[in-house]
Design a protein around this motif. Structure first.
Motif, mmCIF file in Angstrom:
data_model
loop_
_atom_site.group_PDB
_atom_site.id
_atom_site.type_symbol
_atom_site.label_atom_id
_atom_site.label_comp_id
_atom_site.label_asym_id
_atom_site.label_seq_id
_atom_site.Cartn_x
_atom_site.Cartn_y
_atom_site.Cartn_z
ATOM 1 N N MET A 1 41.087 62.331 -8.787
ATOM 2 C CA MET A 1 40.771 61.460 -7.652
ATOM 3 C C MET A 1 41.556 60.168 -7.767
ATOM 4 O O MET A 1 41.578 59.541 -8.820
ATOM 5 C CB MET A 1 39.273 61.187 -7.606
ATOM 6 N N LEU A 2 42.189 59.821 -6.678
ATOM 7 C CA LEU A 2 43.064 58.657 -6.663
ATOM 8 C C LEU A 2 42.493 57.566 -5.775
ATOM 9 O O LEU A 2 41.642 57.821 -4.912
ATOM 10 C CB LEU A 2 44.454 59.058 -6.165
ATOM 11 N N VAL A 3 42.982 56.352 -5.973
ATOM 12 C CA VAL A 3 42.526 55.215 -5.184
ATOM 13 C C VAL A 3 42.683 55.483 -3.693
ATOM 14 O O VAL A 3 41.816 55.117 -2.895
ATOM 15 C CB VAL A 3 43.309 53.944 -5.601
ATOM 16 N N ARG A 4 43.781 56.134 -3.289
ATOM 17 C CA ARG A 4 44.010 56.378 -1.862
ATOM 18 C C ARG A 4 42.874 57.174 -1.210
ATOM 19 O O ARG A 4 42.660 57.085 -0.014
ATOM 20 C CB ARG A 4 45.334 57.103 -1.650
ATOM 21 N N ASP A 5 42.144 57.963 -2.011
ATOM 22 C CA ASP A 5 41.072 58.801 -1.473
ATOM 23 C C ASP A 5 39.788 58.021 -1.216
ATOM 24 O O ASP A 5 38.903 58.509 -0.501
ATOM 25 C CB ASP A 5 40.776 59.959 -2.438
ATOM 26 N N TYR A 6 39.658 56.832 -1.795
ATOM 27 C CA TYR A 6 38.407 56.075 -1.678
ATOM 28 C C TYR A 6 38.580 54.667 -1.129
ATOM 29 O O TYR A 6 37.600 54.006 -0.806
ATOM 30 C CB TYR A 6 37.696 56.025 -3.050
ATOM 31 N N MET A 7 39.807 54.226 -1.004
ATOM 32 C CA MET A 7 40.020 52.865 -0.523
ATOM 33 C C MET A 7 39.740 52.770 0.976
ATOM 34 O O MET A 7 39.751 53.768 1.701
ATOM 35 C CB MET A 7 41.461 52.428 -0.802
ATOM 36 N N THR A 8 39.498 51.551 1.439
ATOM 37 C CA THR A 8 39.361 51.275 2.868
ATOM 38 C C THR A 8 40.751 51.083 3.450
ATOM 39 O O THR A 8 41.547 50.285 2.945
ATOM 40 C CB THR A 8 38.523 50.006 3.100
ATOM 41 N N HIS A 9 41.042 51.847 4.510
ATOM 42 C CA HIS A 9 42.365 51.774 5.132
ATOM 43 C C HIS A 9 42.393 50.785 6.297
ATOM 44 O O HIS A 9 43.394 50.106 6.521
ATOM 45 C CB HIS A 9 42.791 53.155 5.643
ATOM 46 N N ASP A 10 41.313 50.771 7.071
ATOM 47 C CA ASP A 10 41.260 49.900 8.256
ATOM 48 C C ASP A 10 40.814 48.509 7.817
ATOM 49 O O ASP A 10 39.616 48.228 7.707
ATOM 50 C CB ASP A 10 40.303 50.476 9.299
ATOM 51 N N LEU A 11 41.783 47.656 7.579
ATOM 52 C CA LEU A 11 41.501 46.374 6.957
ATOM 53 C C LEU A 11 41.281 45.259 7.971
ATOM 54 O O LEU A 11 41.920 45.219 9.022
ATOM 55 C CB LEU A 11 42.652 45.975 6.041
ATOM 56 N N VAL A 12 40.371 44.371 7.615
ATOM 57 C CA VAL A 12 40.203 43.113 8.329
ATOM 58 C C VAL A 12 40.831 42.048 7.446
ATOM 59 O O VAL A 12 40.472 41.908 6.274
ATOM 60 C CB VAL A 12 38.716 42.801 8.573
#
Length: 229
Positions: A1-12
């Motif tokens: 499992m990588l960071v890309r799988d759990y990070m928030t993509h839609d950023l404020v």
């Protein structure tokens, strides 16, 4: 499992010249606690809700609290943002990101790509790590949850798995942890399609029960067994 799988993509995000009062309003509107600070499409800092609240005056300052509040609220984010950033790349393993947060005592990591750049592609927070922890332990899945201590030797875990499968069950999640002795290993299993009594009968004498219970969804429906049961 990588960071890309759990990070928030839609950023404020927020700009460095935005006022503190506007940044705080943005956080509360979106129910978030941190804002990456972006200038010329690059990450230059991060500001947290704690940073903003600490920037507001305390009652013992010489000028009036109302006047100080107005002055503080009008300050630009640039003046209080954290600039000495710890970042991570999207292909970083999640456990390394979690270790980085713990080592630096921070609750979030901006995700940049490529790793040596300041191009922000996401953010991973302690809440994301908690979500992963819940998934790894199968916390919301029904079944028997068994917390055991077994011999730390080749084949010990495979032997236990084979007995569960032969009884018609299936291991849905497994996590391992160090025990007090290097010759022993603590594990947490979530097992489907067997009940608590069957699971207990499958265990050998050297497999010590720390806790054994049946779970329906995310709630326990039976009391845990005592240590050594």
């Amino acid at each position: 499992m990588l960071v890309r799988d759990y990070m928030t993509h839609d950023l404020v995000t927020v700009e460095p010249e935005s006022r503190l009062s506007d940044a705080l309003k943005t956080m509360r509107t979106h129910n978030i606690h941190r804002l990456p600070v972006i200038e010329d499409n690059l990450l230059i800092g991060i500001v947290s809700e704690k940073d903003l609240l600490y920037a507001l005056p305390s009652a013992d300052r010489p000028i009036s609290w109302v006047e100080a509040s107005a002055q503080a609220a009008a300050l630009p984010v640039r003046q209080i943002m954290q600039q000495d950033l710890v970042t991570v790349g999207p292909d970083c393993p999640v456990e390394l990101a979690a270790a980085t947060m713990a080592d630096h005592k921070i609750g979030a990591l901006p995700v940049v790509s490529p790793p040596e750049s300041r191009t922000l592609v996401g953010i991973i927070t302690e809440t994301d790590i908690f979500r992963l922890f819940i998934e790894m332990l199968g916390s919301r899945a029904p079944g028997v949850r068994a917390s055991l201590e077994i011999d730390n030797r080749k084949g010990a875990l495979a032997s236990l798995f084979n007995r569960i499968v032969e009884a018609g069950g299936g291991v849905t999640t497994v996590s391992s942890f160090p025990a007090t002795s290097p010759h022993r290993l603590r594990i947490i299993l979530k097992v489907a399609d067997v009940n608590q009594d069957t699971m207990r009968r499958l265990l050998k004498s050297e497999e010590t029960v720390i806790d054994l219970r049946e779970i329906q969804g995310s709630r326990s429906t039976s009391s845990s067994s005592p240590v050594g049961a």
